[in-house]
Motif scaffolding. Structure first.
Motif, short mmCIF file in Angstrom:
data_model
loop_
_atom_site.label_atom_id
_atom_site.label_comp_id
_atom_site.label_asym_id
_atom_site.label_seq_id
_atom_site.Cartn_x
_atom_site.Cartn_y
_atom_site.Cartn_z
N GLU A 103 39.68 31.91 45.80
CA GLU A 103 38.54 31.71 44.93
C GLU A 103 38.27 32.90 44.01
OE1 GLU A 103 35.72 30.90 47.96
OE2 GLU A 103 36.43 28.85 48.29
N ASP B 84 41.49 19.52 31.86
CA ASP B 84 40.40 20.30 31.28
C ASP B 84 39.83 19.50 30.11
OD1 ASP B 84 42.07 20.62 29.09
OD2 ASP B 84 42.79 22.56 29.77
N ARG C 187 32.61 23.06 36.79
CA ARG C 187 33.86 22.96 36.05
C ARG C 187 33.86 21.70 35.20
NH1 ARG C 187 39.09 23.06 39.66
NH2 ARG C 187 37.99 24.94 40.38
N ALA D 204 46.04 30.98 43.36
CA ALA D 204 44.93 30.30 44.03
C ALA D 204 45.44 29.16 44.89
CB ALA D 204 43.94 29.78 42.99
N THR E 181 40.84 34.67 42.35
CA THR E 181 41.89 34.91 41.37
C THR E 181 41.80 33.93 40.21
OG1 THR E 181 44.30 35.01 41.00
CG2 THR E 181 43.51 33.42 42.63
N ASP E 182 42.18 34.38 39.03
CA ASP E 182 42.22 33.51 37.86
C ASP E 182 43.59 32.86 37.68
OD1 ASP E 182 39.59 34.11 37.16
OD2 ASP E 182 40.19 35.89 36.03
N ASN E 183 44.54 33.25 38.52
CA ASN E 183 45.88 32.70 38.44
C ASN E 183 45.94 31.40 39.26
OD1 ASN E 183 48.72 32.20 39.33
ND2 ASN E 183 49.12 34.02 38.08
N GLU E 184 46.18 30.30 38.57
CA GLU E 184 46.16 28.99 39.21
C GLU E 184 47.16 28.89 40.36
OE1 GLU E 184 47.42 24.44 38.02
OE2 GLU E 184 46.61 25.75 36.47
N SER F 262 35.15 25.79 44.69
CA SER F 262 36.39 25.69 43.91
C SER F 262 37.45 24.85 44.61
CB SER F 262 36.95 27.09 43.63
OG SER F 262 36.10 27.80 42.76
#
Length: 273
Positions: A18, A264, A62, A26, A20-23, A107
């Motif tokens: 939760e 998105d 989101r 994560a 990290t910005d790296n998909e 998340s």
């Protein structure tokens, strides 16, 4: 491994997922946490609540695209997303034109909802296309409530009309979405019951952790949502077809509950779903 050490280890993986910005990172951390939790019959909510740093872990909002403006049938797509979200402890606000939703929750739960949706929406569209292509709907009728006006009075009556392709599709997909929601909710409830039964010594803490998680999401949605009104699902204005709904329900029972893909999108007016 002792329970408290295992809980701490799982909670640490959740923090990494939760934080990290790296998909891809994560996903790796989340999968590792899930494997450990499943092996020990520990709910992730319990592990998260066990961690002293859990107070820093909070629900998020989101935005997720559903389709382009003007595309027909978006409300049934939204209905599918909402059904999946509710089974994953995620609250949803819906754009007034159904082009996107805002998901509120932890998340990991939103990730699961997105992954399930991206797989199931493809299956739903393919199944409804196959149903229409088979042509059996052409021999069916739709029931539609219409308003009749006369000199003396106005009344609402139910009329039967030939089942059109768009009405057949909407009814099929609405029933598909409802069945998926029931399947996922049943699976979630069974998994939680098994986790509590397998960890009877911690059953009360498990239930408390799950309740705390639910309250956190509800409070977060209440404080962050700007939605006006309540989303009421797919419109019945096109008519109701028992045959198409029966076919959609059957397809929903057969659908694979796989996980793949992410989405998105962009914002607009919202309704609470």
């Amino acid at each position: 491994m002792r329970d408290d050490k295992l809980l701490t280890r799982i909670a640490g993986l959740l923090r990494q997922a939760e934080g990290t910005d790296n998909e891809h990172e994560a996903q790796t951390f989340m999968q590792a946490a899930q494997r450990l939790a499943t092996a020990a019959s520990i709910d992730l909510a319990v592990a998260r609540a066990h961690d002293p740093a859990a107070a820093r872990t909070a629900p998020v909002a989101r935005q997720i695209a559903i389709g382009t403006k003007g595309k027909r049938g978006l409300r049934t797509y939204v209905a599918l997303f909402v059904a999946i979200a509710h089974a994953n402890d995620v609250k949803v606000d819906v754009a007034s034109n159904s082009t996107f939703v805002l998901a509120y929750g932890f998340s990991g739960d939103i990730d699961s909802t997105e992954a399930l949706y991206s797989s199931l929406v493809v299956q739903m569209v393919a199944a409804s296309d196959a149903y229409l292509k088979a042509g059996g709907y052409k021999n069916e009728v739709a029931h539609k409530v219409v308003t009749q006006h006369s000199r003396w009075r106005t009344r609402r009556v139910v009329e039967q009309t030939p089942l059109s392709p768009i009405t057949a599709r909407l009814n099929f997909q609405s029933a598909f979405a409802e069945r998926i929601g029931l399947r996922l909710t049943e699976a979630r409830d069974e998994a939680r019951a098994e986790a509590v039964a397998a960890t009877s010594a911690r059953s009360s803490s498990t239930q408390i952790a799950l309740r705390d998680k639910e309250i956190a999401v509800v409070d977060f949605h209440r404080s962050e949502s700007t939605a006006r009104g309540t989303w009421r699902g797919a419109s019945a204005s096109a008519g109701y077809s028992e045959a198409a709904r029966r076919a959609g329900d059957t397809a929903g029972r057969r659908a694979r509950l796989g996980e793949q893909g992410h989405l998105d999108g962009s914002r607009g007016a919202l309704e609470s779903g």
